[in-house]
Design a protein around this motif. Structure first.
Motif, PDB file in Angstrom:
ATOM      1  N   ASN A 100      24.753 -28.947   3.612  1.00 53.35           N
ATOM      2  CA  ASN A 100      23.820 -29.894   3.781  1.00 53.35           C
ATOM      3  C   ASN A 100      24.413 -31.351   3.810  1.00 53.35           C
ATOM      4  O   ASN A 100      23.937 -32.107   4.913  1.00 53.35           O
ATOM      5  CB  ASN A 100      22.469 -29.701   3.231  1.00 53.35           C
ATOM      6  N   SER A 101      25.100 -31.624   2.585  1.00 50.53           N
ATOM      7  CA  SER A 101      25.343 -32.946   2.683  1.00 50.53           C
ATOM      8  C   SER A 101      26.459 -33.376   3.854  1.00 50.53           C
ATOM      9  O   SER A 101      26.345 -34.594   4.187  1.00 50.53           O
ATOM     10  CB  SER A 101      25.890 -33.261   1.301  1.00 50.53           C
ATOM     11  N   VAL A 102      27.164 -32.374   3.902  1.00 49.76           N
ATOM     12  CA  VAL A 102      28.066 -32.878   5.013  1.00 49.76           C
ATOM     13  C   VAL A 102      27.714 -32.632   6.332  1.00 49.76           C
ATOM     14  O   VAL A 102      27.794 -33.848   7.305  1.00 49.76           O
ATOM     15  CB  VAL A 102      29.388 -31.750   5.097  1.00 49.76           C
ATOM     16  N   ALA A 103      26.523 -31.780   6.507  1.00 49.04           N
ATOM     17  CA  ALA A 103      25.888 -31.819   7.977  1.00 49.04           C
ATOM     18  C   ALA A 103      25.265 -33.154   8.012  1.00 49.04           C
ATOM     19  O   ALA A 103      24.999 -33.631   9.215  1.00 49.04           O
ATOM     20  CB  ALA A 103      25.124 -30.657   7.995  1.00 49.04           C
ATOM     21  N   GLU A 104      24.488 -33.625   7.054  1.00 55.70           N
ATOM     22  CA  GLU A 104      23.587 -34.848   7.270  1.00 55.70           C
ATOM     23  C   GLU A 104      24.828 -36.065   7.191  1.00 55.70           C
ATOM     24  O   GLU A 104      24.502 -36.904   8.063  1.00 55.70           O
ATOM     25  CB  GLU A 104      23.008 -34.887   5.849  1.00 55.70           C
ATOM     26  N   PHE A 105      25.876 -36.060   6.646  1.00 64.39           N
ATOM     27  CA  PHE A 105      26.949 -37.038   7.105  1.00 64.39           C
ATOM     28  C   PHE A 105      27.258 -37.249   8.504  1.00 64.39           C
ATOM     29  O   PHE A 105      27.502 -38.070   9.079  1.00 64.39           O
ATOM     30  CB  PHE A 105      27.888 -36.903   6.113  1.00 64.39           C
ATOM     31  N   CYS A 106      27.639 -35.834   8.941  1.00 61.40           N
ATOM     32  CA  CYS A 106      27.963 -35.834  10.496  1.00 61.40           C
ATOM     33  C   CYS A 106      27.111 -36.231  11.364  1.00 61.40           C
ATOM     34  O   CYS A 106      27.539 -36.943  12.361  1.00 61.40           O
ATOM     35  CB  CYS A 106      28.638 -34.240  10.864  1.00 61.40           C
ATOM     36  N   ILE A 107      26.002 -35.749  11.155  1.00 63.59           N
ATOM     37  CA  ILE A 107      24.879 -36.192  12.022  1.00 63.59           C
ATOM     38  C   ILE A 107      24.387 -37.668  12.175  1.00 63.59           C
ATOM     39  O   ILE A 107      24.185 -38.345  13.157  1.00 63.59           O
ATOM     40  CB  ILE A 107      23.582 -35.121  12.055  1.00 63.59           C
TER      41      ILE A 107
END
Length: 325
Positions: A100-107
């Motif tokens: 989730n933290s990586v996904a938030e970072f990317c988006i």
């Protein structure tokens, strides 16, 4: 019975997140690899290491009693897992806990680049509010909805990130080394295609791969030339997958729109890295961060708990998770 554990993370990392080892663990903490660590490894049952850091040579384990190396993260390129298997040493990572933290970072960073947030902030602080507003209106910037979001690697982190982009209305395309199930792809609204077709189609490319012999310099000049000039490329996995000199040249030639880089071939990043020596107007389209895409209070708490639990299972003769070799 006390088990001897050598940990190459500061104890503070764990205590700050409210995570402590089992009481029967005799843990010695070090902040970096040195001769004292090497001596301690010889007598240890388990070595715990961060995913990020210098390479640890297999020779350090040839005379050691270590039977498990637990990586507190997803990447395990600090060690040679195949050579360690020949020494009967298990290597485990922890996957999915920081998805989730990586996904938030990317988006979040993709939106920042699509909407020229970095340039807006810089020019407003220079007193150029009207000028930058006019520029941005003339640029006819995009929202995420309807764009082609393309993912290289669709493991736990890649699939979570793809799901985020799917929910924002993106069309999802992916490339993975293995065929992906129809039901899984349908859940993401995704289509699996070749890497070359993916790069040609992409408005956004997000990389979620381990670093190994097959992925080193995977994205080079030839691959970058396949991208559309309005494309954004994101690497929040491992440095070295994108050839940084070729990437800098693509930015200079404006054959792609922007770049988000959380990882680099050399970490810390070197002063002569081509990505930090570009003209200011090009820098507006680059977001560089120090390998922190997966670093949040929630992800670290879960990561450390999973690591200790896996070590405890191993030492108690139970089935372990996340075995990579």
């Amino acid at each position: 019975m006390k088990f001897k554990i050598v940990c190459l993370r500061p104890e503070k990392d764990f205590t700050d997140n409210g995570v402590n080892p089992p009481s029967n663990f005799d843990v010695v903490y070090f902040e970096k690899l040195n001769q004292s660590v090497v001596q301690s490894i010889e007598k240890a049952d388990v070595l715990i290491i961060p995913a990020v850091g210098e390479y640890i040579d297999t020779k350090f384990f040839e005379k050691s009693s270590v039977k498990l190396i637990q990586v507190t993260g997803a990447g395990f390129d600090r060690v040679n897992e195949k050579k360690l298997r020949k020494l009967n040493i298990n290597v485990c990572n922890v996957t999915g806990v920081n998805s989730n933290s990586v996904a938030e970072f990317c988006i979040g960073n993709t939106i920042s680049l699509l909407r020229s947030i970095k340039k807006s902030d810089r020019l407003i602080n220079l007193g150029k509010y009207s000028e930058v507003r006019k520029q941005i209106i003339e640029e006819k910037l995009f929202e995420l909805h309807g764009l082609n979001a393309c993912f290289i690697g669709l493991g736990p982190i890649g699939s979570c990130t793809a799901d985020y982009f799917h929910k924002f209305g993106c069309k999802i395309f992916c490339n993975d080394i293995k065929p992906l199930g129809k039901e899984f792809l349908n859940s993401l609204g995704a289509k699996q295609i070749t890497l070359e077709d993916l790069l040609k189609k992409a408005d956004i490319v997000s990389i979620h791969l381990p670093l190994n012999e097959s992925t080193k310099n995977l994205i080079d000049r030839k691959k970058l030339n396949l991208l559309k000039p309005n494309a954004i490329i994101i690497n929040a996995s491992r440095g070295g997958i994108i050839n940084e000199r070729d990437l800098a040249q693509a930015l200079i030639k404006r054959t792609l729109r922007g770049v988000v880089m959380d990882v680099f071939e050399d970490e810390p990043i070197k002063e002569n890295n081509p990505l930090i020596n570009l003209p200011e107007d090009i820098q507006d389209n680059i977001i560089l961060t120090p390998h922190i895409a997966g670093v949040t209070k929630q992800s670290w708490n879960y990561l450390f708990k999973e690591s200790w639990q896996n070590v405890e299972k191993f030492l108690n003769g139970k089935q372990i998770k996340f075995l990579v070799n």
